[in-house]
Design an enzyme around this catalytic site. Structure first.
Site, mmCIF file in Angstrom:
data_model
loop_
_atom_site.group_PDB
_atom_site.id
_atom_site.type_symbol
_atom_site.label_atom_id
_atom_site.label_comp_id
_atom_site.label_asym_id
_atom_site.label_seq_id
_atom_site.Cartn_x
_atom_site.Cartn_y
_atom_site.Cartn_z
ATOM 1 N N ARG A 39 0.902 -1.301 -0.062
ATOM 2 C CA ARG A 39 0.099 0.029 -0.064
ATOM 3 C C ARG A 39 0.923 1.282 -0.068
ATOM 4 O O ARG A 39 0.580 2.251 -0.651
ATOM 5 C CB ARG A 39 -0.823 0.088 1.336
ATOM 6 C CG ARG A 39 -1.898 1.126 1.219
ATOM 7 C CD ARG A 39 -2.827 1.122 2.309
ATOM 8 N NE ARG A 39 -4.037 1.950 2.470
ATOM 9 C CZ ARG A 39 -4.101 2.930 3.205
ATOM 10 N NH1 ARG A 39 -3.405 2.984 4.356
ATOM 11 N NH2 ARG A 39 -5.103 3.845 3.253
ATOM 12 N N THR A 64 -8.777 10.737 -1.976
ATOM 13 C CA THR A 64 -8.045 10.099 -0.907
ATOM 14 C C THR A 64 -8.108 8.480 -1.351
ATOM 15 O O THR A 64 -9.025 7.957 -2.000
ATOM 16 C CB THR A 64 -8.810 10.226 0.526
ATOM 17 O OG1 THR A 64 -10.105 9.589 0.529
ATOM 18 C CG2 THR A 64 -8.748 11.673 0.659
ATOM 19 N N ILE A 65 -7.054 7.800 -0.753
ATOM 20 C CA ILE A 65 -6.949 6.540 -0.786
ATOM 21 C C ILE A 65 -7.739 5.823 0.066
ATOM 22 O O ILE A 65 -7.654 6.383 1.359
ATOM 23 C CB ILE A 65 -5.854 5.883 -0.823
ATOM 24 C CG1 ILE A 65 -5.746 4.573 -0.941
ATOM 25 C CG2 ILE A 65 -4.918 6.240 0.604
ATOM 26 C CD1 ILE A 65 -4.299 3.674 -1.091
ATOM 27 N N SER A 66 -8.720 4.841 -0.124
ATOM 28 C CA SER A 66 -9.409 4.417 1.102
ATOM 29 C C SER A 66 -8.763 3.654 2.248
ATOM 30 O O SER A 66 -7.708 2.985 1.953
ATOM 31 C CB SER A 66 -10.601 3.371 0.268
ATOM 32 O OG SER A 66 -11.279 3.956 -0.600
ATOM 33 N N HIS A 67 -9.240 3.776 3.376
ATOM 34 C CA HIS A 67 -8.472 3.237 4.537
ATOM 35 C C HIS A 67 -8.809 1.499 4.252
ATOM 36 O O HIS A 67 -9.582 0.981 3.611
ATOM 37 C CB HIS A 67 -8.784 3.417 5.718
ATOM 38 C CG HIS A 67 -10.254 3.598 6.064
ATOM 39 N ND1 HIS A 67 -11.341 4.562 5.415
ATOM 40 C CD2 HIS A 67 -11.004 3.189 7.069
ATOM 41 C CE1 HIS A 67 -12.331 4.470 5.862
ATOM 42 N NE2 HIS A 67 -12.398 3.595 6.942
#
Length: 268
Positions: A39, A64-67
């Site tokens: 990641r 944003t990149i998802s959590h």
């Protein structure tokens, strides 16, 4: 340039145990893929030390990149089997795509933001990842040329159900999508039981940090996207939360099947 070190691999193992025991992910195919995909290579280097925490981070085009818990739960809901055709709406930085590829799916992915399309295409080339097809355009139109699909995943929410996507599902196929008002999206899974019939499952509330920002505790006000970006920059460059003096972050309550934002902001 960042590399995938033994430290990163160790952090991924810790993340997988968190997903298994704290979030409740039980699909070993999902967990194996999450332990394999680096990641930290999909985000800015300033966030590298935090890449395997359950957080979202800013990427290009004000997204944003998802959590990781969001990625894991949506992937698990799809119930992917190796060799299935999966349509992904919203390539983003490519992390979710990489997880799907690691699950041995044949991934067809669409992104409408040109910066993200170019970034993910370059990243796939660097990491030797090969989606079956990658496209720049309106994802809610789907890819009728390549339909039907066994599974469809929508990574960014919609106010109304994109019925064109449902038409592109195989009988028995599943689509996972967040739907509803922008500040209170519900994650649904649709299963196609007949050409015009679908079963709908409500999988819980999701605050889509990637699309809309986060909601504050005090006053129930929604932070603007620019404020969120500035706050993230300050947090990761000048403060060490939660010990800084201006505000603190507290972990959210997480329950199986319910996706929430990576932290709650409380003014002090």
């Amino acid at each position: 340039m960042m590399h995938d070190s033994f430290v990163h691999k160790g952090k991924r193992k810790i993340l997988v145990e968190y997903l298994r025991h704290k979030i409740g992910i039980s699909d070993e195919n999902v967990l194996s893929a999450m332990s394999e995909v680096p990641r930290h290579l999909f985000i800015e280097s300033i966030f590298e030390d935090f890449a395997y925490e359950d957080r979202a981070f800013p990427i290009l085009s004000h997204q944003t990149i998802s959590h990781p818990s969001t990625v894991a739960e949506q992937s698990e809901l799809l119930q992917i089997r190796p060799g299935e055709k999966v349509l992904e709406i919203g390539t983003g930085c490519g992390y979710q795509t990489a997880v799907l590829i690691a699950m041995k799916a044949l991934v067809y992915t669409v992104e409408r933001q040109k910066d993200l399309f170019d970034f993910s295409k370059k990243k796939f080339r660097e990491l030797h990842l090969s989606p079956k097809f990658q496209s720049f355009g309106d994802g809610f139109a789907g890819l009728p040329t390549f339909a039907p699909f066994d599974k469809i995943i929508v990574t960014c929410g919609a106010s109304v159900l994109p019925t064109e996507l449902l038409k592109q599902l195989n009988i028995g196929g599943k689509m996972v999508i967040p739907l509803g008002p922008t500040d209170e999206q519900i994650l649904y899974r649709f299963t196609k039981t007949a050409p015009t019939q679908f079963e709908k499952r409500n999988s819980g509330l999701i605050n889509l940090f990637r699309c809309w920002g986060i909601r504050t505790i005090r006053g129930d006000k929604v932070l603007t996207r620019k404020c969120v970006e500035k706050l993230l920059w300050l947090m990761f460059n000048f403060f060490k939360p939660p010990r800084q003096k201006f505000f603190e972050f507290s972990p959210p309550l997480r329950r199986r099947g319910i996706l929430r934002f990576p932290w709650e902001l409380k003014l002090v």
